[in-house]
Design a protein around this motif. Sequence first.
Motif, mmCIF file in Angstrom:
data_model
loop_
_atom_site.group_PDB
_atom_site.id
_atom_site.type_symbol
_atom_site.label_atom_id
_atom_site.label_comp_id
_atom_site.label_asym_id
_atom_site.label_seq_id
_atom_site.Cartn_x
_atom_site.Cartn_y
_atom_site.Cartn_z
ATOM 1 N N HIS A 120 -69.461 40.099 -5.387
ATOM 2 C CA HIS A 120 -69.699 38.793 -6.017
ATOM 3 C C HIS A 120 -68.782 37.727 -5.409
ATOM 4 N N LEU A 121 -67.501 38.063 -5.208
ATOM 5 C CA LEU A 121 -66.548 37.109 -4.644
ATOM 6 C C LEU A 121 -66.942 36.711 -3.227
ATOM 7 N N PHE A 122 -67.387 37.693 -2.450
ATOM 8 C CA PHE A 122 -67.759 37.391 -1.069
ATOM 9 C C PHE A 122 -68.987 36.468 -1.036
ATOM 10 N N GLU A 123 -69.972 36.769 -1.870
ATOM 11 C CA GLU A 123 -71.200 35.983 -1.857
ATOM 12 C C GLU A 123 -71.003 34.583 -2.415
ATOM 13 N N ASN A 124 -70.179 34.463 -3.464
ATOM 14 C CA ASN A 124 -70.046 33.180 -4.156
ATOM 15 C C ASN A 124 -68.868 32.334 -3.713
ATOM 16 N N VAL A 125 -67.924 32.941 -2.989
ATOM 17 C CA VAL A 125 -66.729 32.190 -2.597
ATOM 18 C C VAL A 125 -66.547 32.190 -1.083
ATOM 19 N N ILE A 126 -66.393 33.387 -0.505
ATOM 20 C CA ILE A 126 -65.938 33.494 0.884
ATOM 21 C C ILE A 126 -67.082 33.445 1.886
ATOM 22 N N GLY A 127 -68.185 34.057 1.537
ATOM 23 C CA GLY A 127 -69.279 34.281 2.482
ATOM 24 C C GLY A 127 -70.002 33.026 2.939
ATOM 25 N N GLN B 195 -59.196 22.979 -2.717
ATOM 26 C CA GLN B 195 -60.083 22.250 -1.803
ATOM 27 C C GLN B 195 -59.393 21.938 -0.469
ATOM 28 N N ALA B 196 -58.757 22.962 0.085
ATOM 29 C CA ALA B 196 -58.065 22.807 1.367
ATOM 30 C C ALA B 196 -59.071 22.847 2.511
ATOM 31 N N ASP B 197 -58.585 22.631 3.725
ATOM 32 C CA ASP B 197 -59.451 22.660 4.909
ATOM 33 C C ASP B 197 -59.530 24.052 5.520
ATOM 34 N N ILE B 198 -58.411 24.779 5.443
ATOM 35 C CA ILE B 198 -58.330 26.110 6.067
ATOM 36 C C ILE B 198 -57.846 27.105 5.021
ATOM 37 N N TYR B 199 -58.512 28.255 4.959
ATOM 38 C CA TYR B 199 -58.167 29.284 3.971
ATOM 39 C C TYR B 199 -57.710 30.548 4.695
ATOM 40 N N LEU B 200 -56.499 30.981 4.376
ATOM 41 C CA LEU B 200 -55.969 32.240 4.899
ATOM 42 C C LEU B 200 -56.031 33.265 3.777
ATOM 43 N N LEU B 201 -56.889 34.253 3.908
ATOM 44 C CA LEU B 201 -57.152 35.221 2.844
ATOM 45 C C LEU B 201 -56.679 36.602 3.302
ATOM 46 N N ASP B 202 -55.508 37.006 2.799
ATOM 47 C CA ASP B 202 -54.907 38.268 3.235
ATOM 48 C C ASP B 202 -55.397 39.399 2.333
ATOM 49 N N ASP B 203 -56.561 39.934 2.662
ATOM 50 C CA ASP B 203 -57.154 41.083 1.962
ATOM 51 C C ASP B 203 -57.260 40.871 0.450
ATOM 52 N N PRO B 204 -57.887 39.777 0.005
ATOM 53 C CA PRO B 204 -57.969 39.540 -1.442
ATOM 54 C C PRO B 204 -58.973 40.439 -2.153
ATOM 55 N N LEU B 205 -59.855 41.102 -1.399
ATOM 56 C CA LEU B 205 -60.914 41.896 -2.030
ATOM 57 C C LEU B 205 -60.511 43.346 -2.271
ATOM 58 N N SER B 206 -59.325 43.741 -1.780
ATOM 59 C CA SER B 206 -58.937 45.150 -1.901
ATOM 60 C C SER B 206 -58.570 45.522 -3.336
ATOM 61 N N GLU C 241 -62.671 27.774 15.513
ATOM 62 C CA GLU C 241 -63.309 26.481 15.336
ATOM 63 C C GLU C 241 -63.466 26.175 13.849
ATOM 64 N N PRO C 242 -63.500 24.874 13.504
ATOM 65 C CA PRO C 242 -63.630 24.490 12.088
ATOM 66 C C PRO C 242 -64.906 25.039 11.454
ATOM 67 N N GLY C 243 -64.826 25.393 10.176
ATOM 68 C CA GLY C 243 -65.982 25.814 9.392
ATOM 69 C C GLY C 243 -66.448 27.227 9.640
ATOM 70 N N ARG C 244 -65.690 28.019 10.385
ATOM 71 C CA ARG C 244 -66.120 29.388 10.691
ATOM 72 C C ARG C 244 -65.411 30.391 9.781
ATOM 73 N N LEU C 245 -66.082 31.519 9.573
ATOM 74 C CA LEU C 245 -65.513 32.637 8.813
ATOM 75 C C LEU C 245 -65.118 33.714 9.818
ATOM 76 N N LEU D 105 -66.906 28.112 -0.228
ATOM 77 C CA LEU D 105 -66.101 27.738 0.943
ATOM 78 C C LEU D 105 -66.912 27.765 2.235
ATOM 79 N N LYS D 106 -68.219 27.685 2.131
ATOM 80 C CA LYS D 106 -69.062 27.885 3.323
ATOM 81 C C LYS D 106 -68.787 26.855 4.425
ATOM 82 N N ASP D 107 -68.330 25.659 4.043
ATOM 83 C CA ASP D 107 -68.079 24.626 5.060
ATOM 84 C C ASP D 107 -66.617 24.587 5.502
ATOM 85 N N LYS D 108 -65.814 25.516 4.995
ATOM 86 C CA LYS D 108 -64.387 25.537 5.308
ATOM 87 C C LYS D 108 -64.091 26.587 6.375
#
Length: 1449
Positions: A744-751, A724-735, A608-612, A756-759
């Motif tokens: 920091h990236l998870f809290e400020n970007v992905i989380g 500023q896309a609608d859907i983000y596909l993140l293939d293990d960017p934190l590894s 569904e839209p807006g989910r992580l 991206l909290k509304d994406k």
Amino acid sequence: MCAAALEEYCGSIFWNVSYLKRPDPDLPLCVEQTVLVWIPLCFLWLCAPWHLLALCQSANVNTKQLSKLYICKQLVASLLFLTAIAHLGVTLGEDFGPNSDQSSKNAAAYYANPVLFAVTWILVLLCHEGLRREGAIDSASIFLFWLLLVVCDIFPFQTLLREALRLIEPCFYPQNPEAGAAFLSRITFNWLNSMVLKGYKQPLVQEDMWDLNESDSTAFINERFQHFMKPELDAARVRFQNKMKRKLFQNIHSERGKKEDEKKKKDNKEEENYPNSWLITTIYKTFKRILIESFCFKLLEDVLTFVSPQLLKLMISFTQDKSRYAWEGYLYAVLLMVVALLQSLTLQQYFQRCHVLGMKVRTALMAAVYKKALVVSNDTRKESTVGEMVNLMSADAQRFNDVTNFIHLLWSCPLQIIISIVFLWLELGPSVLAGLGVMVLIIPTNAVLATKARKLQIENMNFKDKRMKIMNEILNGIKILKLYAWEPSFQKQVEDIRGEELKVMKKSAYLHSFSILTSCCIPALVSLATFAIFVSVSNDNVLTAERAFTSISLFNILRAPLAMLPMLIASITAVSKKRLEKFLAGEDIDSDIVRQDPSFSIVNLDIEPGRLVAVVGAVGSGKSSLMSALLGEMHSTKGFINIGGSLAFVPQQAWIQNATLKDNILFGSPHEEENFKKVIEACALAPDLELLPGGDLTEIGEKGINLSGGQKQRVSLARAVYSQADIYLLDDPLSAVDSHVGKHLFENVIGPNGLLKDKTRILVTHGISFLPYVDEIVVLENGVISEVGSYENLRASGGTFSKFLDTYATEQRNQRNSETGDYNLFLVYYVRLRRNNSLTKSANADEPQKGQKLIEKETMEIGQVTKCFLFLQYLRAMGWGYSAMVFLIYFIQTAAFTGQNLWLSDWTSDSVEYYNMTYPSWKRDTRVGVFGALGVAQGNRRSLFLFFISNASIDASRILHSRLLNNILRVPMVFFDTTPIGRVINRFAKDIFTIDEAIPASLRSCLLCLMSVLGTVFVICMATPFFAIVIIPLALIYFFVQRFYIAASRQLRRLDSVSRSPIYSHFGETVSGLSVIRAYKHQERFLKHNEVTIDENLKSIYLRIVSDRWLAIRLEFVGNLVVFFAALFAVISRDSIDSNVVGLSVSYALNVTQTLNWLVMTTSALETNIVAVERVNEYTQLKNEADWVTDTRPPQMWPEAGRVHFENYKVRYRPELDLVLHGITCDINSTEKIGIVGRTGAGKSSLTNCLFRIIEAAEGRILIDDVDIATIGLHDLRHRLTIIPQDPVLFSGSLRMNLDPFDKFSDEEIWRVLELSHLKSYVSGLQEGLQHKVAEGGENLSVGQRQLLCLARALLRKSRILILDEATAAVDLETDNLIQNTIRKEFSDCTVLTIAHRLHSIMDSSRVMVLDAGKVVEFDSPSNLLEKEGHFYAMARDAGITLESNTNL
């Protein structure tokens, strides 16, 4: 609210502070249209009533004469009123006119402002009149109004000025004068004079190149080519499908059909696999007009060619008859020159169009290959490697260019042969049939030679593909080769392929020699047979000068088409056509063709839209395949994917462009300062920008070579966030980032609280600490979704995921307790770095920053080629013995040719001596015998010449390629950091191709023309000594013309080579980042960039083509003067010379026009082609790294203990850069396990580079078991160390080759290490086992599997010192744990240095080294460091590790 209303009123943004934060400040257009308009108008409207009141109250109107000042004021105000009305009219016309765009209307401001100004100017008119009636000269309010108006109009005026400059800016660029050239200037190419003169005065540079005509631009050519290609390709696909259906039907119903089909497949396998026979028709339809124009010019030139022999016949007849008037002779001399001049003009117009046609065809094919590469399916990509695709763009497109240059000769050569035979029949009668018989007998030989040449060409191109493929892999994985000391193995592979390639080239050269022998002997044999039969059939047939030299002129015309025809047949082979058709006809990414893909099974997923959503699973479970499927990169066996909205993709291995860091993040999006700053801060890039020499304008090398792995991944993430896309596909960017940065990236970007909290976010991750904060978790197992649900539900279910968490819950323990202040350390780093750097910057504010420019502009030699040195170098590579033999044999061949014509001249004198007498048979036989012997000797010597020069040039090619390869493998890594791979590939592709084929051909032609010109001058001077008078002035004209030309041509050829490299670099970069480009839908932008890059190359190519024609016209004019003077002096001296001598002299002069032209063309071609030797030589002289092996050899068992000692070790990547390690001093004892940690860019990977001497010390030293590593050879060092690198690089070939390229180990040993690296079950399940083919770059394996193979390499070498450079970043925790256990067990007696992002993997280390900004800030056991509560403590706390949990571990 007010700002929003104003923005709606203006149709643009009202305020943006970024307009002021730049060197040329400006204001938003909305401010200019509102505030700056309203201020002066409001002031006037407030003051106007006082003046209008005075106007109304004035009873007595001042009727005195109107002053000039008053009239001027009113006139200005009236004009301004009309301007306002005109502005309103323009706006109305734009919105409601016949050409208006109904979809977009002007904002309200564009209507309101003209009305406001119109009313204002009426008020000004009335105020002026009121002042006049009052008798006042001026008013303070009116003055202040004008002052406010001027001040407020400064910014609008600046905007208008900018727009005007933008419109007239192209006028300042070098304009192409061709479009405005007059007729005479166009046909003589005089419009190029200014460029040739500039090239003579100073070396030309790219900025001097004129803009292309629109019809010559890549965009225009590609659009037309694509327009015609689509229907042709569709029709070919239909034909192919019908053919396959018929074949299938025949195979089902006929056994015989099966056998025939199998037999055909062996001989003609490629035609069966793809739609064919569409490319030639597409090219014809695309360039039909220029083909027809060149056809007309060629036909006219061919007709004029046969006029000269008839004029020669009249000239000889004139010299024989002494009673004829002298004016006839002068008329013939003038006519000879006029005909030759017309022939020159038509020929050069023909050549101009043919070469432009070749350029356009090459451009169309290059653009088509690039466009196809952007949309090609994975199946086609696997069939064509990057190296092969580069070959399609370079070699195959170039072959089409070469063929189309001479395409009209296919009909022109037979036409010339037929017309020549007709005229010969008129001269010699049926005797010409004997010569025709010789020609017919030779045709089957030419057919056999052409067939054989085609097969050899296919073979040669296959070897070129293989060589370029492996070279591309070597250059992409050069760091791995150096770390493992594998260069000799790969060098041998390339040399072996090159050896096979040269064998085929040698066969082709021998075949070519035989072909030239036949084509050279044909004219001699034809003339011999014709003359012999003619004088033999009847004693009345006497060979007169008139008949002989007219026939010789016709035979000379016949010589060119007979020589060219077999070469044309050989060159117009289907090899390049088939390769291009196969690639361009390949299926696109959106193809409906279904294939079974075993790597991915059935997936049902609804997000569904807006989910992580987190996707987890073991290595090889299909996580990256799921990402590829969502991107549409994989074929589905069933079902569909529905994506609502735009996509942004962050791949597992970051793709970074060779551009500035800012451009990498913007990725074509418009720059918005606020958004950009937010993204920089959120992606933890602010500290890095402080460290980088040019901040966000720092140039990033190819593949992000000057960034660490973590920095690359954060730039890749920042690119996605900024889009500023609608859907983000993140293939293990934190590894790839440190644990605290990952947090920091998870809290400020992905989380849940990130940018991206509304994406909608789909995150592939191996970090279990993030899983409690995601909305949904998808668990993959062997390509199948095994579980889906929230963290709590999956934990409670007791399934696979729950058991996994119970085992690896250590990392997430105390997680919530460490939430506060977990970014403190990172913030400390940032503040301190910012403070230090700001101090440094303020101290050096005026100094230019060094190192900001990473990729320097490609070096280009300027001025005259150091010919002696380069030619001597090439001749030395050929071999002095071969070189001497070549010149000697060619001199003998020229002497035989001249002797044959002199003998013929003497033969014709017999017609006078034996006039009205019986011609002796012995004399006739002697004449025929000697004439024939000289012809055979000529062909024999020519063949020997070609044999020797072929062997010599192949030796030169082998030596120069070997030197280039040998040196490239030995240059230090800093060279590859600062040099685009495309630039190096260009040396191995285009420059080696030039050395292989173009230089030998130029050398052959140059020698042929030189000897021919010398022979011509000798014969004419012998016949008419007066001709010697004009030799010197003609030679001076010739010399100065070709000097002017060569100066410009040389630089144009160099510019062509230099501007060609970015095409290949950009292409390689595009192919490697294909999934990212497709995900962001930026194909069109990259196509445009490719068009611009090719256009830059075309600018120099087009001018080089025109400069060739410029030269040819002028040199042929010199040749025409030679014809004129030879004929003129023959007329003047007709009383003292015989007609046979006149015939010989003028027939030679008729040939000299083309010969002189070809001499300079081939000389300049040789000089400009020798630039390839210059460019290859440049790379053979690059400074090498240290010797691989030196006289100082370490002991056989070194290092036995594995002790490492750093002594005040300092290092920098390049001399102009700052230190990256600042005086490292430490001791690492034998068998110690050292963990190395620090934020991204702290110098962790630099430390490993130093151990392998990838970068050399600036100061200090490293001792391993008391041996200074700087004193021993690089291979002695690198063979004794083992590394599992950060980026797992594999090479195409077998799995076994990737593990053991030197074949040192047995299969048993390899299976053992595969078992230890947890790959045995996977490899044993493969059909070919150890011989399983690895795709280019290891693309058919997951990143985790590639990393496990790198572990297997390390286990196979098992040296006393092991370095793990973030080796488990791409694997899941379970696999990570297995790897760590393997390392602990198998390397228990070794010294292990581990660079890790996952702190739990180094918590059992003997000691931990904490690096910060290139310095060791902490170095102690993990428990002691945790007690100290310093840098390491803060990092451990971020990772959820405390002293208690470490004790439990």
